[in-house]
Design a protein around this motif. Structure first.
Motif, short mmCIF file in Angstrom:
data_model
loop_
_atom_site.label_atom_id
_atom_site.label_comp_id
_atom_site.label_asym_id
_atom_site.label_seq_id
_atom_site.Cartn_x
_atom_site.Cartn_y
_atom_site.Cartn_z
N LYS A 45 0.86 -1.18 0.00
CA LYS A 45 0.00 0.00 0.00
C LYS A 45 0.89 1.23 0.00
N THR A 46 0.56 2.20 -0.83
CA THR A 46 1.38 3.42 -0.86
C THR A 46 0.52 4.63 -1.16
N ARG A 47 1.16 5.78 -1.14
CA ARG A 47 0.45 7.04 -1.35
C ARG A 47 1.13 7.77 -2.48
N PHE B 13 -3.69 10.34 -3.49
CA PHE B 13 -4.34 9.04 -3.65
C PHE B 13 -3.61 7.95 -2.86
N ASP B 14 -4.39 7.05 -2.29
CA ASP B 14 -3.86 5.82 -1.71
C ASP B 14 -3.99 4.73 -2.76
N PHE B 15 -2.96 3.93 -2.90
CA PHE B 15 -3.00 2.81 -3.84
C PHE B 15 -2.61 1.54 -3.10
N ALA B 16 -3.22 0.41 -3.48
CA ALA B 16 -2.81 -0.87 -2.90
C ALA B 16 -2.89 -1.95 -3.97
N VAL B 17 -1.90 -2.82 -3.94
CA VAL B 17 -1.90 -4.00 -4.80
C VAL B 17 -1.94 -5.20 -3.87
#
Lengths: 399, 253
Positions: A200-202, A206-210
């Motif tokens: 998870k990152t920023r 926006f926050d993004f997660a794979v």
């Protein structure tokens, strides 16, 4: 025996917290009592189910790097404690079920008490380790979470707490804005245990997660009864999921999206997709809209099978129809009362459920919720008017 | 020698007096901004809502800020209904995350969520004037000075800049001349710009770690006839705070 165990546990807790307060240290004891009545108009009968739930939470920070949390739930049911699923389904489906099997489609509401969560969190400088029964909340969707293979939310009440799952979880922060999470939820053997890895990152706002997950997905064939198990036949299938999710802001609107592709070992692969947006107006009205597609669902209601319905009722799959939209509008009518309405629409079969709601703060720690549920679709659709119009009233007292 | 000191003192007073009189609205608001946005801070506060039916709702929370309010963490301690809920705001509240302990879920909120009432109170998240909002989101215009609450005050009109998504089209702020503490703020709604929507009164000013600090805040909602009182129970400034405190990892603790 179960009752005996419960009373021993209860006596222990009472002793620990009332008789020996000095032993308690920094342990927090809190929770809530919830009284709920559900009513539904089914085939010319108005049925009522009453539920009492007591949830007791414990939380202790044993040191700056060790904490423990647990909660115990005790739930009793009264009124109509057995609901026959076939009462809600179209005659086209029920007519195909042999008479001898009909009693098998009854869902009982039996009193139960259980340790919902109990976990230890060890915080090391480079990572946190959480061991035990814990809630696993994945994804950014409000009602549906394609990447969450552990829980399926109630579409009438999507913010209700989810059950705990036995797992070992490591959260490794990378810098200030990123986290790598590894989770292992043990089954009988390694091969049927659940494994998850999430990054998870920023980026900007926006926050993004794979997320990658491997899980043995146990669903049932509700047309075949297995006498050995005294249940419907289990159909375990290996599920491998790769998903991505994001949440942020676009043109002043809150936006989120979630996608997961599922590779199945024996059944058909499928994907799920969620896209949502929300906004709060200056006059405090809040609106939310979320679209959900799952390719396990069917495009035409005439293709819905008994298995589709049963898996949906049993929360083995998220929806029977392929495309649906959830809409929510809420407004603080007074300083103590919020009124709202949600509408859940199946775009596949053009059925609609309307859920007007009122939330009232009765006193500092007492909330009252009232939800109505009005299904408007024709027989056989996802939100058919035969599904039992009704609603529930819930009073919750926090302590 | 004493005459020299007296003259120097007199000149200093005159110069500072002239200087203060010449402050523009923007400079006054900059000084207010500098005052309220200290490098780091910790506070524990109570918030008591008085409802239209004269009922009370009391909340206790702790708050930590860093980098002059650019980072902000609020954690609720009481009542039981909200205990453990926490809000993390970064980049002057352009990024907001809320943690719900009952579901163990962290939800990323868009900035429009700042318009929502804090726990049903008369304060919205944007009323807290987080970060640089007075500077970045409004044009300041100095009006004629006035006496307010018994103090000589600068009166400044803040007008929302075009394209900024904030609930208030205008604010009038009365700033005490002696310490630059804003003691009264009137908020104006877009729909009725001639009518005061809410009024914030800040009082009980104490000097803490050399910084004049209002210990009591009362927000009066003129439309709904409700009010919320916030009182600081404990305040510390310029304390050591690790950046890791303002992360999702810590939010969930």
């Amino acid at each position: 025996m179960k009752k005996k165990t419960f009373f021993i546990c209860a006596a222990g807790i009472i002793f620990f917290f009332l008789i020996a307060p000095e032993a308690r240290g920094d342990v927090d004891l809190f929770g809530y009592y919830e009284a709920q009545v559900i009513g539904a108009d089914v085939k010319d009968h108005f049925y009522q189910l009453f539920a009492n739930k007591l949830r007791v939470d414990l939380k202790a920070d044993l040191s700056s790097s060790v904490s423990f949390a647990a909660n115990f739930d005790y739930i009793t049911y009264h009124g109509k404690k057995e609901w026959n699923v076939l009462d809600f389904l179209s005659s086209e489906i029920t007519s195909k079920i042999p008479e001898a099997m009909r009693p098998l489609y009854v869902i009982p509401f039996s009193d139960r008490h259980f340790l919902d969560n109990a976990y230890l969190r060890l915080s090391f400088k480079p990572f946190d380790l959480t061991l035990g029964k814990q809630q696993i909340s994945l994804g950014t969707g409000y009602v549906w979470n394609p990447v969450d293979v552990f829980n399926i939310k109630d579409i009438l009440d999507p913010t209700y707490e989810q059950p705990g799952h036995n797992a070992v979880r490591a959260d490794v922060p990378i810098g200030l804005g990123s986290t790598l999470t590894a989770l292992y939820s043990p089954g009988e053997e390694w091969k049927n245990s659940s494994k998850m890895l999430q990054f998870k990152t920023r980026i900007s706002h926006f926050d993004f997660a794979v997320t990658g997950i491997e899980k043995t997905w146990v669903f049932h064939d509700y047309t075949v009864f297995d006498p050995a198990q005294m249940n419907f036949q289990e159909l375990p299938d290996k599920r491998k999921l790769l998903g991505a999710s994001t949440a942020g802001e676009l043109l002043g609107l809150g936006v989120w999206a979630e996608y997961a592709y599922n590779w199945m070992e024996t059944t058909d692969d499928f994907y799920e997709l969620v896209v949502g947006t929300d906004y709060t107006f200056d006059f405090q009205t809040y609106v939310l809209i979320e679209y959900f597609r799952n390719t396990l669902g069917k495009n035409d209601h005439r293709d819905y099978t008994l298995n589709d319905w049963m898996r949906s009722f049993a929360q083995e799959q998220k929806a029977v129809s392929r495309d649906q939209v959830y809409m929510l509008i809420q407004h603080p009518a007074t300083d103590l009362m919020t009124v709202g309405m949600s509408a859940i629409c199946s775009l596949s079969d053009h059925s609609l459920a309307l859920v007007p709601m009122v939330m009232y703060s009765f006193s500092q720690n007492v909330d009252i919720y009232a939800y109505l549920n009005w299904n408007t679709g024709k027989e056989g659709t996802y939100f058919a008017n035969t599904m039992g119009n009704g609603g529930f009233v819930r009073v919750r007292v926090y302590f | 020698m004493p005459k020299k000191i007296f003259l120097s003192f007199l000149i200093l007073i005159l110069v500072s007096g002239v200087y203060s009189e010449e402050l523009t609205g923007k400079e006054i608001i900059q000084k207010v901004n500098d005052l309220i946005n200290v490098e780091t801070s910790y506070s524990k506060s109570t918030m008591t809502i008085t409802t239209t039916s004269d009922q009370k709702r009391t909340f206790i929370s702790e708050s930590w800020t860093k980098d002059k309010g650019e980072k902000n963490l609020v954690r609720y301690l009481e009542p039981a209904r909200v205990k453990g809920q926490a809000v993390l705001m970064l980049n002057n509240a352009d990024d907001i995350w809320m943690f719900f302990p009952r579901t163990q879920r962290v939800r990323k909120l868009a900035t429009h969520a700042k318009k929502q009432k804090m726990q049903g109170s008369d304060f919205s998240y944007e009323d807290m004037g987080s970060g640089e909002t007075f500077i970045n989101d409004f044009e300041a215009e100095r009006l004629e000075d006035e006496q307010k609450q018994g103090y000589g005050c600068y009166k400044v009109k803040l007008t929302r800049k075009p394209g900024i998504d904030i609930s208030y089209v205008q604010m009038i702020i009365w700033v005490r001349k002696d310490n630059f503490v804003p003691i009264v703020i009137d908020y104006y709604d877009e729909d009725a710009p001639e009518r005061v929507l809410k009024t914030l009164i800040q009082s009980d000013i104490e000097v803490i770690d050399g910084i004049p600090t209002a210990m009591k805040f009362v927000m009066i909602d003129k439309n709904n006839n409700t009010q919320t009182e916030m009182e600081l129970l404990e305040v510390k400034y310029n304390i050591e705070l690790d950046d890791r405190m303002f992360t999702e990892r810590n939010l969930k603790r």
